[in-house]
Write an enzyme that holds these catalytic residues in place. Structure first.
Site, PDB file in Angstrom:
ATOM      1  N   LYS A  45      60.093 -73.854 -30.658  1.00 16.62           N
ATOM      2  CA  LYS A  45      59.700 -72.886 -29.639  1.00 16.62           C
ATOM      3  C   LYS A  45      60.154 -73.424 -28.294  1.00 16.62           C
ATOM      4  O   LYS A  45      60.358 -74.636 -28.137  1.00 16.62           O
ATOM      5  CB  LYS A  45      58.171 -72.739 -29.660  1.00 16.62           C
ATOM      6  N   GLY A  86      44.650 -53.335 -28.898  1.00 14.71           N
ATOM      7  CA  GLY A  86      46.002 -53.471 -28.333  1.00 14.71           C
ATOM      8  C   GLY A  86      46.972 -52.506 -28.985  1.00 14.71           C
ATOM      9  O   GLY A  86      47.223 -52.567 -30.176  1.00 14.71           O
ATOM     10  N   GLY A 132      50.280 -52.024 -28.142  1.00 14.19           N
ATOM     11  CA  GLY A 132      51.615 -52.329 -27.635  1.00 14.19           C
ATOM     12  C   GLY A 132      52.662 -52.086 -28.705  1.00 14.19           C
ATOM     13  O   GLY A 132      52.492 -51.231 -29.578  1.00 14.19           O
ATOM     14  N   VAL A 141      53.504 -53.707 -31.377  1.00 11.40           N
ATOM     15  CA  VAL A 141      53.062 -53.846 -32.765  1.00 11.40           C
ATOM     16  C   VAL A 141      51.894 -52.897 -33.068  1.00 11.40           C
ATOM     17  O   VAL A 141      51.898 -52.171 -34.060  1.00 11.40           O
ATOM     18  CB  VAL A 141      52.647 -55.304 -33.071  1.00 11.40           C
TER      19      VAL A 141
HETATM   20  P1  NAD Z   1      52.705 -56.006 -26.314  1.00 12.49           P
HETATM   21  O1  NAD Z   1      52.664 -56.748 -25.032  1.00 12.49           O
HETATM   22  O2  NAD Z   1      53.726 -54.958 -26.525  1.00 12.49           O
HETATM   23  O3  NAD Z   1      51.276 -55.323 -26.595  1.00 12.49           O
HETATM   24  C1  NAD Z   1      50.056 -55.890 -26.293  1.00 12.49           C
HETATM   25  C2  NAD Z   1      49.121 -54.749 -25.920  1.00 12.49           C
HETATM   26  O4  NAD Z   1      47.815 -55.278 -25.743  1.00 12.49           O
HETATM   27  C3  NAD Z   1      49.504 -54.052 -24.618  1.00 12.49           C
HETATM   28  O5  NAD Z   1      49.533 -52.644 -24.812  1.00 12.49           O
HETATM   29  C4  NAD Z   1      48.387 -54.456 -23.652  1.00 12.49           C
HETATM   30  O6  NAD Z   1      48.094 -53.458 -22.694  1.00 12.49           O
HETATM   31  C5  NAD Z   1      47.226 -54.654 -24.616  1.00 12.49           C
HETATM   32  N1  NAD Z   1      46.147 -55.490 -24.100  1.00 12.49           N
HETATM   33  C6  NAD Z   1      46.236 -56.577 -23.295  1.00 12.49           C
HETATM   34  N2  NAD Z   1      45.011 -57.054 -23.048  1.00 12.49           N
HETATM   35  C7  NAD Z   1      44.148 -56.282 -23.737  1.00 12.49           C
HETATM   36  C8  NAD Z   1      42.738 -56.280 -23.885  1.00 12.49           C
HETATM   37  N3  NAD Z   1      41.952 -57.160 -23.271  1.00 12.49           N
HETATM   38  N4  NAD Z   1      42.171 -55.327 -24.671  1.00 12.49           N
HETATM   39  C9  NAD Z   1      42.933 -54.416 -25.284  1.00 12.49           C
HETATM   40  N5  NAD Z   1      44.282 -54.356 -25.175  1.00 12.49           N
HETATM   41  C10 NAD Z   1      44.865 -55.281 -24.406  1.00 12.49           C
HETATM   42  O7  NAD Z   1      52.791 -57.139 -27.447  1.00 12.49           O
HETATM   43  P2  NAD Z   1      53.213 -56.937 -28.962  1.00 12.49           P
HETATM   44  O8  NAD Z   1      54.641 -57.281 -29.102  1.00 12.49           O
HETATM   45  O9  NAD Z   1      52.688 -55.640 -29.464  1.00 12.49           O
HETATM   46  O10 NAD Z   1      52.392 -58.136 -29.640  1.00 12.49           O
HETATM   47  C11 NAD Z   1      51.008 -58.018 -29.857  1.00 12.49           C
HETATM   48  C12 NAD Z   1      50.484 -59.341 -30.414  1.00 12.49           C
HETATM   49  O11 NAD Z   1      51.160 -59.627 -31.647  1.00 12.49           O
HETATM   50  C13 NAD Z   1      50.734 -60.550 -29.514  1.00 12.49           C
HETATM   51  O12 NAD Z   1      49.680 -61.467 -29.681  1.00 12.49           O
HETATM   52  C14 NAD Z   1      52.017 -61.149 -30.077  1.00 12.49           C
HETATM   53  O13 NAD Z   1      52.106 -62.536 -29.790  1.00 12.49           O
HETATM   54  C15 NAD Z   1      51.809 -60.893 -31.555  1.00 12.49           C
HETATM   55  N6  NAD Z   1      53.063 -60.837 -32.320  1.00 12.49           N
HETATM   56  C16 NAD Z   1      54.002 -59.927 -32.011  1.00 12.49           C
HETATM   57  C17 NAD Z   1      55.185 -59.869 -32.764  1.00 12.49           C
HETATM   58  C18 NAD Z   1      56.243 -58.832 -32.482  1.00 12.49           C
HETATM   59  O14 NAD Z   1      57.119 -58.610 -33.355  1.00 12.49           O
HETATM   60  N7  NAD Z   1      56.212 -58.162 -31.339  1.00 12.49           N
HETATM   61  C19 NAD Z   1      55.393 -60.779 -33.818  1.00 12.49           C
HETATM   62  C20 NAD Z   1      54.389 -61.699 -34.134  1.00 12.49           C
HETATM   63  C21 NAD Z   1      53.217 -61.724 -33.364  1.00 12.49           C
END
Ligand code: NAD
Length: 361
Positions: A80, A180, A182, A184
């Site tokens: 990382k 959340g 976002g 995912v």
């Molecule tokens: P993202 O930033 O697109 O989405 C995160 C969402 O969470 C956002 O919509 C944000 O507004 C919301 N959020 C933030 N604080 C919050 C709270 N207190 N309460 C409710 N919602 C809140 O991120 P992502 O890519 O969707 O990833 C989500 C999680 O999954 C992260 O922890 C990331 O590390 C993990 N992850 C993602 C991937 C991937 O392929 N994107 C892979 C493995 C792990």
């Protein structure tokens, strides 16, 4: 605190401190293990409060990638990188090119990609300096946005947890709370909705919540209440450390299965969940869909069928963990760590034996 005696050092193979005065780059690249293959893992850009916070984060995340890649059955080790800086104000083309040159100097030992604070377009700039970068939108084997694959794997993991804990094959009619919405979380809601689950959702962005209410018939829940909703499954898809000694006793679910990284505040919180009779799907196992998709790009010829098979296998990997945890009366997170370490150790043994055989021959 030093590096070798750092509590998160965990036998890292290599830790590289990168600095460039001209561009202002300050980055740390951590290579935890290359036993199973080149160390693959994203690069995070974050305004850490101090250097130790950055070092701690990169060491933990890098070891996590070794375990994630091992559990997903990928020919990849774990690594990382973190760039110390504000992703909103400190980005520049020169900074990413400079970072790319540092990645290149490792000769392929570390393969970088996007993580928090980094976009595909930043990685496109990095790719001008090094071929050791993945998660791109262009190029022969480009794999694009990993999020839908992470969501698909998480959906498969929820099905495995439901089967193990509730004894049902389907999520139809089950209540699932998604924290959340976002990249995912949104895709996960789509899969759950299509499969007939009843959704409860929360996000700090009200617009996306309203969209989910309209699109999936979801019930909006305030952000500070979603974890404690009375549902069959809680799916954390936003922040890390949401499962801790304060939140766990207040949970009203029997399953936690979501995509967020580092959901446990402390390693011992896995055991706490078991004490409260809550089945936890270890985060780095259930959320491996994205890295599986990236791995297909690293292989050099993107094969969608291979990706789909591996993402589907997340169901079986979790089932094995749940069954072994029951048998050994351990927490699912400890059992996952154990299996991942076993995989790495047996690869080390195979390499050592191969070398000894060569000497004898
Ligand atoms: P993202 O930033 O697109 O989405 C995160 C969402 O969470 C956002 O919509 C944000 O507004 C919301 N959020 C933030 N604080 C919050 C709270 N207190 N309460 C409710 N919602 C809140 O991120 P992502 O890519 O969707 O990833 C989500 C999680 O999954 C992260 O922890 C990331 O590390 C993990 N992850 C993602 C991937 C991937 O392929 N994107 C892979 C493995 C792990």
């Amino acid at each position: 605190m030093g590096v070798y005696n750092h509590e998160a050092f965990a036998d890292h193979e290599q830790v590289v401190f990168c600095h460039d005065e001209k561009t202002g780059l300050k980055a740390i690249i951590a290579v935890h293990s290359t036993v199973l293959g080149p160390a693959a893992g994203g690069c995070r850009m974050w305004a850490y409060r101090d250097d130790d916070a950055a070092l701690c984060d990169v060491l933990r995340l890098s070891k996590g990638m070794s375990y994630k890649n091992a559990m997903a059955g990928l020919n990849l080790g774990g690594g990382k990188a973190v760039i110390i800086g504000d992703a909103k104000t400190d980005k520049s083309e020169e900074l990413f090119r400079c970072y790319g040159r540092f990645v290149d100097s490792l000769g392929g030992k570390y393969i970088t990609a996007e993580d928090v604070g980094i976009s595909v377009s930043d990685m496109e700039v990095v790719s001008q300096e090094t071929p050791h970068v993945a998660g791109l939108n262009s190029g022969l084997a480009a794999s694009g946005d990993p999020s839908p694959f992470t969501a698909r794997g998480t959906f498969n993991g929820i099905r495995a947890a439901v089967k193990h804990r509730l004894g049902t094959e389907s999520v139809r009619g089950l209540k699932v709370a998604v924290q959340g919405l976002g990249h995912v979380g949104w895709h996960l809601c789509k899969y759950l909705h299509e499969a007939g689950a009843v959704l409860f959702v929360a996000d700090i962005n009200d617009e996306v919540v309203q969209h989910a209410v309209k699109e999936f018939g979801a019930t909006a829940v305030p952000c500070d209440e979603i974890l404690f909703a009375s549902v069959d499954v809680i799916a954390p898809c936003a922040l890390g450390a949401v499962l801790n000694e304060t939140s766990i006793p207040l949970l009203k679910t029997s399953i936690v299965a979501g995509a967020a990284n580092n959901q446990l505040a402390k390693t011992s919180d896995g055991e706490l969940l078991r004490t409260w009779d809550i089945l936890y799907a270890p985060d780095y196992v259930i959320n491996a869909g994205g890295i599986i998709n990236v791995a297909a790009e690293i292989e050099g010829s993107y094969d969608r069928k291979w990706v789909d098979t591996k993402v589907a296998a997340i169901y079986d990997v979790l089932m094995d963990i749940f069954e072994r945890a029951d048998k050994e009366k351990g927490s699912t997170s400890d059992i996952a760590d154990l299996i991942a370490q076993e995989k790495i150790d047996s690869a080390v043994k195979a390499v050592t034996k191969g070398k000894q055989d060569q000497i004898v021959a």
